[in-house]
Design a protein around this motif. Structure first.
Motif, PDB file in Angstrom:
ATOM      1  N   LEU A  31      15.178 -57.201 -34.870  1.00  0.00           N
ATOM      2  CA  LEU A  31      14.627 -56.251 -36.379  1.00  0.00           C
ATOM      3  C   LEU A  31      14.251 -56.275 -37.044  1.00  0.00           C
ATOM      4  N   GLY A  32      15.363 -57.990 -36.833  1.00  0.00           N
ATOM      5  CA  GLY A  32      15.073 -58.109 -38.848  1.00  0.00           C
ATOM      6  C   GLY A  32      16.356 -57.903 -39.419  1.00  0.00           C
ATOM      7  N   ALA A  33      17.039 -58.297 -41.090  1.00  0.00           N
ATOM      8  CA  ALA A  33      17.462 -57.799 -41.338  1.00  0.00           C
ATOM      9  C   ALA A  33      17.347 -56.220 -41.918  1.00  0.00           C
ATOM     10  N   ARG A  34      18.923 -55.404 -41.662  1.00  0.00           N
ATOM     11  CA  ARG A  34      18.131 -53.700 -42.040  1.00  0.00           C
ATOM     12  C   ARG A  34      19.566 -53.433 -42.231  1.00  0.00           C
ATOM     13  N   GLN A  35      19.131 -52.151 -42.263  1.00  0.00           N
ATOM     14  CA  GLN A  35      20.044 -51.437 -42.807  1.00  0.00           C
ATOM     15  C   GLN A  35      20.483 -50.498 -42.579  1.00  0.00           C
ATOM     16  N   ALA A  56      25.959 -49.135 -42.386  1.00  0.00           N
ATOM     17  CA  ALA A  56      26.027 -50.317 -41.694  1.00  0.00           C
ATOM     18  C   ALA A  56      24.784 -51.471 -41.968  1.00  0.00           C
ATOM     19  N   LYS A  57      24.638 -53.058 -42.296  1.00  0.00           N
ATOM     20  CA  LYS A  57      24.649 -53.589 -42.380  1.00  0.00           C
ATOM     21  C   LYS A  57      24.676 -54.909 -41.410  1.00  0.00           C
ATOM     22  N   PHE A  58      23.323 -54.621 -40.868  1.00  0.00           N
ATOM     23  CA  PHE A  58      23.396 -56.940 -40.050  1.00  0.00           C
ATOM     24  C   PHE A  58      22.032 -57.624 -40.124  1.00  0.00           C
ATOM     25  N   ASN A  59      22.404 -58.584 -40.041  1.00  0.00           N
ATOM     26  CA  ASN A  59      21.087 -59.702 -40.842  1.00  0.00           C
ATOM     27  C   ASN A  59      21.453 -60.776 -39.856  1.00  0.00           C
ATOM     28  N   SER A  62      25.243 -61.745 -38.179  1.00  0.00           N
ATOM     29  CA  SER A  62      25.753 -60.985 -39.197  1.00  0.00           C
ATOM     30  C   SER A  62      26.318 -59.801 -39.333  1.00  0.00           C
ATOM     31  N   TYR A  63      27.126 -58.446 -39.823  1.00  0.00           N
ATOM     32  CA  TYR A  63      27.521 -57.326 -39.545  1.00  0.00           C
ATOM     33  C   TYR A  63      27.888 -57.120 -40.795  1.00  0.00           C
ATOM     34  N   ASP A  64      28.251 -56.264 -41.381  1.00  0.00           N
ATOM     35  CA  ASP A  64      28.891 -56.044 -42.541  1.00  0.00           C
ATOM     36  C   ASP A  64      28.665 -54.640 -42.730  1.00  0.00           C
ATOM     37  N   ILE A  65      29.942 -53.410 -42.912  1.00  0.00           N
ATOM     38  CA  ILE A  65      30.147 -51.736 -42.292  1.00  0.00           C
ATOM     39  C   ILE A  65      30.987 -51.171 -43.130  1.00  0.00           C
ATOM     40  N   GLU A  66      30.672 -50.475 -44.195  1.00  0.00           N
ATOM     41  CA  GLU A  66      31.540 -50.104 -44.865  1.00  0.00           C
ATOM     42  C   GLU A  66      31.844 -48.386 -44.752  1.00  0.00           C
ATOM     43  N   HIS A  81      45.116 -34.171 -52.177  1.00  0.00           N
ATOM     44  CA  HIS A  81      43.817 -34.680 -52.221  1.00  0.00           C
ATOM     45  C   HIS A  81      43.570 -36.189 -51.284  1.00  0.00           C
ATOM     46  N   TYR A  82      42.436 -36.245 -51.060  1.00  0.00           N
ATOM     47  CA  TYR A  82      42.366 -37.555 -49.526  1.00  0.00           C
ATOM     48  C   TYR A  82      41.371 -38.442 -49.954  1.00  0.00           C
ATOM     49  N   ASP A  83      41.290 -39.745 -50.288  1.00  0.00           N
ATOM     50  CA  ASP A  83      40.183 -40.433 -50.311  1.00  0.00           C
ATOM     51  C   ASP A  83      40.120 -41.659 -49.101  1.00  0.00           C
ATOM     52  N   GLY A  84      39.556 -42.195 -48.442  1.00  0.00           N
ATOM     53  CA  GLY A  84      39.409 -43.422 -47.517  1.00  0.00           C
ATOM     54  C   GLY A  84      38.413 -44.070 -47.539  1.00  0.00           C
ATOM     55  N   ARG A  85      38.048 -45.524 -47.748  1.00  0.00           N
ATOM     56  CA  ARG A  85      37.288 -46.607 -47.450  1.00  0.00           C
ATOM     57  C   ARG A  85      38.386 -47.470 -46.630  1.00  0.00           C
ATOM     58  N   ASN A  86      36.886 -47.806 -45.877  1.00  0.00           N
ATOM     59  CA  ASN A  86      37.319 -49.226 -44.998  1.00  0.00           C
ATOM     60  C   ASN A  86      35.881 -49.909 -44.480  1.00  0.00           C
ATOM     61  N   ARG A  87      36.322 -51.151 -44.595  1.00  0.00           N
ATOM     62  CA  ARG A  87      35.239 -52.109 -44.403  1.00  0.00           C
ATOM     63  C   ARG A  87      35.434 -52.911 -43.388  1.00  0.00           C
ATOM     64  N   ALA A  88      34.381 -53.556 -42.655  1.00  0.00           N
ATOM     65  CA  ALA A  88      34.478 -54.252 -41.627  1.00  0.00           C
ATOM     66  C   ALA A  88      33.490 -55.667 -41.931  1.00  0.00           C
ATOM     67  N   TRP A  89      33.652 -57.001 -41.297  1.00  0.00           N
ATOM     68  CA  TRP A  89      32.813 -57.822 -41.148  1.00  0.00           C
ATOM     69  C   TRP A  89      32.496 -59.102 -39.761  1.00  0.00           C
ATOM     70  N   GLY A  90      31.692 -59.469 -39.576  1.00  0.00           N
ATOM     71  CA  GLY A  90      31.961 -60.414 -38.736  1.00  0.00           C
ATOM     72  C   GLY A  90      30.353 -60.614 -38.735  1.00  0.00           C
TER      73      GLY A  90
END
Length: 281
Positions: A31-35, A56-59, A62-66, A81-90
């Motif tokens: 599918l090529g590099a896509r977001q 989500a970024k796929f290349n 590799s993947y990199d998700i935020e 107040h609540y604010d949560g940020r997550n990231r996963a890559w591999g």
């Protein structure tokens, strides 16, 4: 199901079989590099509650998700107040998914917390800020940590399993709590019956339970937790040409009302050459 536990399961539902991961890698290359950008709305008792934005970024392999989770509407106005940020890559290999690391950054009230988990050689290296020293009864042992993943990587493993997403137990660890997320298939629905815009083919319908393993929890444990708790129901749909199953709709019963979630928008686009290059660094 309590509101806080339902929220934790919702964020999560966003061990991958090797075949599924290899298919994901092969399709990602084809599918090529896509977001992919997805926005979710979570309502509580019919009122606006939370918004989840995911990129989500796929290349290739590799993947990199935020993701970002934050309150909006009435809930934001009348609660802490609540604010949560997550990231996963591999990346991916023929043997399966290869998570490299995952992180979370949470602000509750005026108290921030960050946690990073790095995976290498079957071990987990954790970094806490501020420093975290649990009491002996709240300590997560090395054996309990082994095989667990940060919440976003754990949730990603479900979607990457495609048609095999349900009927599994996912080991999740957020640095303070180790829980098992138990996913059971209820059945399937047609895209039309599910009411999910853009769904392709059938939609998986699963129930999600949580089970404490170790760590720091707000209340004392009770027996038969998975039987006592009312499960959250989630609908997993194909929304693009990959094998991914994306969380598209959910319902959770709590003592204070029903939590419902739905996709507000789903957008897929090719990555620019600069974006693709940046992922390789």
């Amino acid at each position: 199901m309590r509101f806080r536990k339902a929220l934790a399961a919702i964020v999560l539902s966003t061990a991958v079989p090797g075949v599924a991961a290899a298919q994901t890698a092969a399709q990602s290359t084809a599918l090529g590099a896509r977001q992919v950008d997805i926005a979710y709305e979570i309502t509580f008792a019919g009122l606006s509650g939370f918004r989840i934005d995911l990129t989500a970024k796929f290349n290739g392999s590799s993947y990199d998700i935020e993701s970002r989770t934050f309150k909006e509407g009435i809930l934001r106005a009348v609660t802490m107040h609540y604010d949560g940020r997550n990231r996963a890559w591999g990346g991916f290999s023929p043997e399966g998914a290869r998570p490299a690391a995952g992180s979370l950054s949470i602000v509750v009230g005026d108290k921030p917390r960050t946690w990073v988990a790095q995976y290498a050689g079957g071990t987990i290296q954790e970094t806490h800020n501020p420093a975290y020293k649990p009491s002996p009864q709240n300590t997560i042992s090395e054996e309990q940590r082994r095989g667990s993943l940060d919440p976003l990587s754990a949730g990603l493993s479900v979607g990457m399993a495609g048609d095999a997403a349900c009927d599994r137990t996912v080991q999740s660890n957020d640095g303070k709590r180790r829980i098992d997320v138990i996913i059971k298939k209820v059945g399937t629905e047609s895209a039309a019956k599910s009411g999910i815009p853009g769904a392709q083919g059938d939609v998986l319908v699963c129930e999600i339970f949580t089970r404490r393993v170790a760590g720091e929890f707000d209340s004392a444990p009770k027996e038969a937790e998975t039987e006592r708790e009312r499960p959250m129901r989630i609908w997993l749909a194909r929304l693009d040409q990959s094998q991914m199953r994306y969380p598209a709709k959910l319902e959770a019963q709590t003592g204070f009302g029903t939590i419902r979630g739905r996709i507000l928008s789903f957008r897929e686009r090719p990555m620019t050459p600069d974006e693709s290059q940046a992922m390789r660094k």
